[in-house]
Design a protein around this motif. Structure first.
Motif, short mmCIF file in Angstrom:
data_model
loop_
_atom_site.label_atom_id
_atom_site.label_comp_id
_atom_site.label_asym_id
_atom_site.label_seq_id
_atom_site.Cartn_x
_atom_site.Cartn_y
_atom_site.Cartn_z
N ILE A 1 0.87 -1.14 0.54
CA ILE A 1 0.10 -0.35 0.62
C ILE A 1 0.80 1.27 -0.06
CG2 ILE A 1 -1.78 -1.17 1.20
CD1 ILE A 1 -0.73 -0.53 3.87
N THR A 2 0.40 2.05 -0.68
CA THR A 2 1.03 3.88 -0.72
C THR A 2 -0.11 4.65 0.44
OG1 THR A 2 0.26 4.40 -2.56
CG2 THR A 2 2.03 3.11 -2.59
N SER A 3 -0.63 4.55 0.73
CA SER A 3 -1.57 5.58 1.53
C SER A 3 -2.87 5.02 2.12
CB SER A 3 -2.08 6.73 0.49
OG SER A 3 -2.84 5.82 -0.46
N MET A 4 -3.31 5.82 3.26
CA MET A 4 -4.48 5.32 3.86
C MET A 4 -5.31 7.18 4.09
SD MET A 4 -2.17 3.69 6.99
CE MET A 4 -3.98 3.40 8.23
N GLY A 5 -6.67 5.92 4.71
CA GLY A 5 -7.51 7.17 4.82
C GLY A 5 -8.03 6.80 3.83
N ASN A 6 -9.24 7.80 3.62
CA ASN A 6 -10.34 8.55 2.82
C ASN A 6 -10.78 9.79 2.30
OD1 ASN A 6 -13.01 7.58 1.16
ND2 ASN A 6 -14.36 7.67 2.69
N PRO A 7 -9.62 10.14 1.47
CA PRO A 7 -9.96 11.66 1.26
C PRO A 7 -10.29 12.45 -0.35
CG PRO A 7 -7.88 10.14 0.26
CD PRO A 7 -8.93 9.45 0.91
N PHE A 8 -10.65 12.85 -0.05
CA PHE A 8 -11.22 13.65 -1.61
C PHE A 8 -10.27 13.93 -2.48
CE2 PHE A 8 -15.46 14.90 1.16
CZ PHE A 8 -15.47 13.58 1.29
N ALA A 9 -9.63 14.43 -2.55
CA ALA A 9 -8.25 14.28 -3.18
C ALA A 9 -6.61 13.50 -2.48
CB ALA A 9 -8.07 16.08 -3.10
N SER B 1 -10.27 7.61 -17.26
CA SER B 1 -10.12 5.93 -17.67
C SER B 1 -11.00 5.03 -17.40
CB SER B 1 -8.84 5.43 -16.67
OG SER B 1 -9.62 5.79 -15.51
N VAL B 2 -12.25 5.50 -16.97
CA VAL B 2 -13.89 4.69 -17.23
C VAL B 2 -14.28 4.20 -15.74
CG1 VAL B 2 -15.47 3.09 -17.96
CG2 VAL B 2 -14.18 4.40 -19.81
N ILE B 3 -12.95 3.80 -15.51
CA ILE B 3 -12.75 3.09 -13.31
C ILE B 3 -11.63 3.55 -13.20
CG2 ILE B 3 -12.25 1.41 -12.47
CD1 ILE B 3 -13.27 -0.33 -14.83
N PRO B 4 -11.86 4.39 -12.36
CA PRO B 4 -11.03 5.62 -11.57
C PRO B 4 -9.94 5.04 -11.24
CG PRO B 4 -13.06 6.17 -10.71
CD PRO B 4 -13.39 4.80 -11.84
N PRO B 5 -8.70 5.14 -10.56
CA PRO B 5 -8.34 6.85 -10.79
C PRO B 5 -7.27 7.23 -11.72
CG PRO B 5 -7.26 5.71 -8.98
CD PRO B 5 -7.94 4.53 -10.15
N GLY B 6 -7.71 7.79 -13.28
CA GLY B 6 -7.08 8.35 -14.14
C GLY B 6 -5.81 7.49 -14.71
N PRO B 7 -5.25 8.74 -15.55
CA PRO B 7 -4.14 8.08 -15.93
C PRO B 7 -2.77 7.44 -14.71
CG PRO B 7 -3.59 9.90 -16.47
CD PRO B 7 -5.25 9.79 -15.86
N LEU B 8 -1.86 6.46 -15.12
CA LEU B 8 -1.10 6.09 -13.59
C LEU B 8 -2.00 6.29 -12.31
CD1 LEU B 8 2.43 5.64 -14.13
CD2 LEU B 8 2.69 8.16 -13.03
N PRO B 9 -2.87 5.26 -11.97
CA PRO B 9 -3.42 5.43 -11.24
C PRO B 9 -3.03 5.80 -9.83
CG PRO B 9 -3.82 3.51 -12.33
CD PRO B 9 -2.88 4.55 -13.18
N PRO C 1 3.22 2.84 -9.93
CA PRO C 1 2.21 3.12 -11.12
C PRO C 1 0.86 2.59 -11.77
CG PRO C 1 4.96 3.37 -10.96
CD PRO C 1 4.04 2.42 -9.70
N TYR C 2 0.61 0.86 -11.42
CA TYR C 2 -0.41 0.38 -11.43
C TYR C 2 -1.38 -0.45 -10.21
CZ TYR C 2 0.50 2.67 -16.52
OH TYR C 2 1.18 3.70 -16.78
N LEU C 3 -0.58 0.05 -9.36
CA LEU C 3 -0.75 -0.55 -8.05
C LEU C 3 -0.76 -2.37 -8.46
CD1 LEU C 3 -4.75 1.43 -7.62
CD2 LEU C 3 -2.12 1.41 -6.80
N GLN C 4 0.38 -2.73 -9.03
CA GLN C 4 0.63 -4.07 -9.42
C GLN C 4 1.37 -4.15 -8.09
OE1 GLN C 4 1.95 -3.64 -12.96
NE2 GLN C 4 1.01 -4.42 -13.32
N GLU D 1 3.43 -6.43 -15.25
CA GLU D 1 4.11 -6.45 -14.43
C GLU D 1 4.91 -5.03 -14.79
OE1 GLU D 1 5.21 -10.27 -12.36
OE2 GLU D 1 4.86 -9.61 -14.73
N PHE D 2 4.36 -3.67 -14.17
CA PHE D 2 4.70 -2.36 -14.27
C PHE D 2 6.58 -2.82 -14.74
CE2 PHE D 2 6.86 1.74 -13.75
CZ PHE D 2 7.17 2.25 -14.43
#
Length: 461
Positions: A316-324, A351-359, A365-368, A409-410
């Motif tokens: 994981i790279t972050s925690m919480g439930n942010p709006f930004a 990206s149709v499915i969030p969150p945009g480019p380089l999610p 980079p690709y949450l792998q 994999e990226f």
């Protein structure tokens, strides 16, 4: 209920405007309106790891958000704060412009009309500041943790450069299911589906005129409100209990400013039904240097590293439930994210499915779980004291591109971002943004670069 809210807001505005000039007003209102037009190419194919870019992978849409933030002053050291977002979403889609503003054909869903972001009171005394309610919880540089939930924050003032901040966040209050009569007893926390999820934070900081540092820690306690293994919903038999500890440092040396953060994630994700446990992991570091060459020109340099996941680990790279988010990909580390995308959600839908480019931002980079290491450069040039030109380029490679059980994999890639900002009227700016991401993946997966174009306007008031 909506009618009463409109009446309340109208009366508040009248009162605020009729307060005598010599008196200090008890109500102040700030806000902004943002409207953004987007054209995106290839983002979905790249994010989904497709071998080739789909011919139909193009999107065109318009997004808007109208935000109001009133502040009520009860006394010199007590205030109440609200923030609302009105009619946020894509034109002709999210906002449901029909007679009832219904979210679907069966229910009258008002979520697209009014969203309450903040509702809290701030009591600031000589030695202690207390904020209670639905509020924003920042930690560090808000890269690894930022939250917007109900809870309590305590700032302990020591009378020295040292400060202490403590926080408790109620992320989930288990209310179970069933009829109203059975739900009445669900607050007893006796069954898995009625148990809670809480977050606790502590920050110890030191600040001077030129240097600031803080040590922070955040822990999530979950007594049974965990996610399903595929992350598509909730499974009350699972327990998500990640934590993060870190150090943030900032130095301001006049024309040169340097800031950065190092953080370590840990904790466990437990699947009760299968009696299995996965360890949360992640070590990430980033350093940014900004140099003001002149009043018109600023240049920046980013360095970053994020470790890959090992066997039986969940990165994981972050925690919480942010709006930004504080994204390096969008210029966050250089202080330009409010100009490149305005911290609004419009670009997420590219990206149709969030969150945009380089999610996954530059850290994964690709949450792998591959992690990443790399560097970036950026510059902002203001011409004629009006037109600002922004450019940044980040190159990254995976920390480990050969993960067990992962295909495609990226491997390596870059993120290019360019923007122009022009004030067309007082407190009104026009922004043009272009973002290009080119990534290579293992197992012969190499889609075309993705491109996102945006033209948007922001009005502050």
């Amino acid at each position: 209920m909506k009618n009463w809210f409109v009446v309340f807001l109208a009366v508040s505005l009248v009162v605020a405007m009729t307060v005598p000039a010599a008196a200090e007003p008890n109500l102040s209102i700030k806000g902004e309106y943002v409207v953004q037009g987007f054209h995106a190419e290839g983002v979905f194919s790249q994010n989904q790891g497709l071998a080739e870019t789909l011919d139909e992978d193009e999107l065109d849409y318009v997004y808007q958000r109208f935000r109001l933030a009133p502040t009520f002053k009860a006394s010199d050291n007590v205030s109440a704060h609200l923030r609302f977002d009105f009619a946020e979403g894509m034109w002709g889609h999210d906002q449901d412009f029909d007679t009832n503003r219904a979210g679907d054909t069966s229910t009258n869903n008002d979520d697209s009309e009014i969203q309450v972001d903040r509702a809290y009171v701030d009591v600031d005394t000589t030695w202690l500041r207390v904020r209670a309610g639905l509020q924003f919880f920042p930690v560090g540089q808000t890269q690894v943790f930022r939250d917007n939930e109900p809870g309590l924050q305590f700032d302990i003032k020591t009378g020295t450069p040292f400060g202490i901040r403590l926080g408790w966040i109620k992320a989930w209050e288990g209310i179970g299911s069933g009829t109203d009569s059975t739900r009445l007893f669900s607050l007893r926390d006796e069954t898995p589906e009625t148990k809670d999820q809480d977050r606790y934070l502590a920050v110890l900081g030191w600040k001077s005129d030129t240097f600031a540092a803080n040590i922070f820690g955040v822990k999530q306690s979950d007594s049974g409100h965990g996610a399903t293994p595929n992350g598509t919903g909730f499974d009350y038999n699972n327990q998500e209990e990640p934590h993060v500890f870190g150090l943030r440092v900032r130095m301001d040396l006049g024309a040169l400013a340097v800031h950065g953060e190092v953080a370590q994630f840990g904790g466990e994700l437990t699947y009760e039904e299968t009696d299995t446990t996965v360890d949360y992991t992640g070590t990430q570091v980033n350093v940014n240097g900004m140099f003001n060459i002149s009043d018109a020109l600023k240049v920046g340099l980013d360095l970053f590293y994020s470790s890959a996941a090992g066997d039986n680990e969940k990165k994981i790279t972050s925690m919480g439930n942010p709006f930004a988010s504080y994204d390096i990909r969008n210029g966050g580390s250089m202080g330009w994210d409010t100009e490149t995308y305005g911290r609004a959600n419009g670009f997420l839908f590219s990206s149709v499915i969030p969150p945009g480019p380089l999610p996954g931002d530059v850290f994964d980079p690709y949450l792998q779980g591959t992690g990443s290491k790399g560097a970036g450069v950026g510059a902002m040039y203001t011409m004629f004291e009006k037109l600002s030109l922004i450019g940044q380029f980040h190159y990254m490679v995976a920390d480990d591109d050969d993960l067990t059980g992962v295909t495609g994999e990226f491997e390596k890639g870059y993120n290019l971002l360019a923007a122009a900002v022009y004030p067309i009227a007082p407190k009104t700016t026009l922004h043009a943004t272009y973002q290009r991401v080119d990534a290579s993946f293992m197992d012969d997966i190499d889609p075309d670069p993705s491109n996102v174009y945006s033209l948007w306007m922001r009005v502050l008031f």
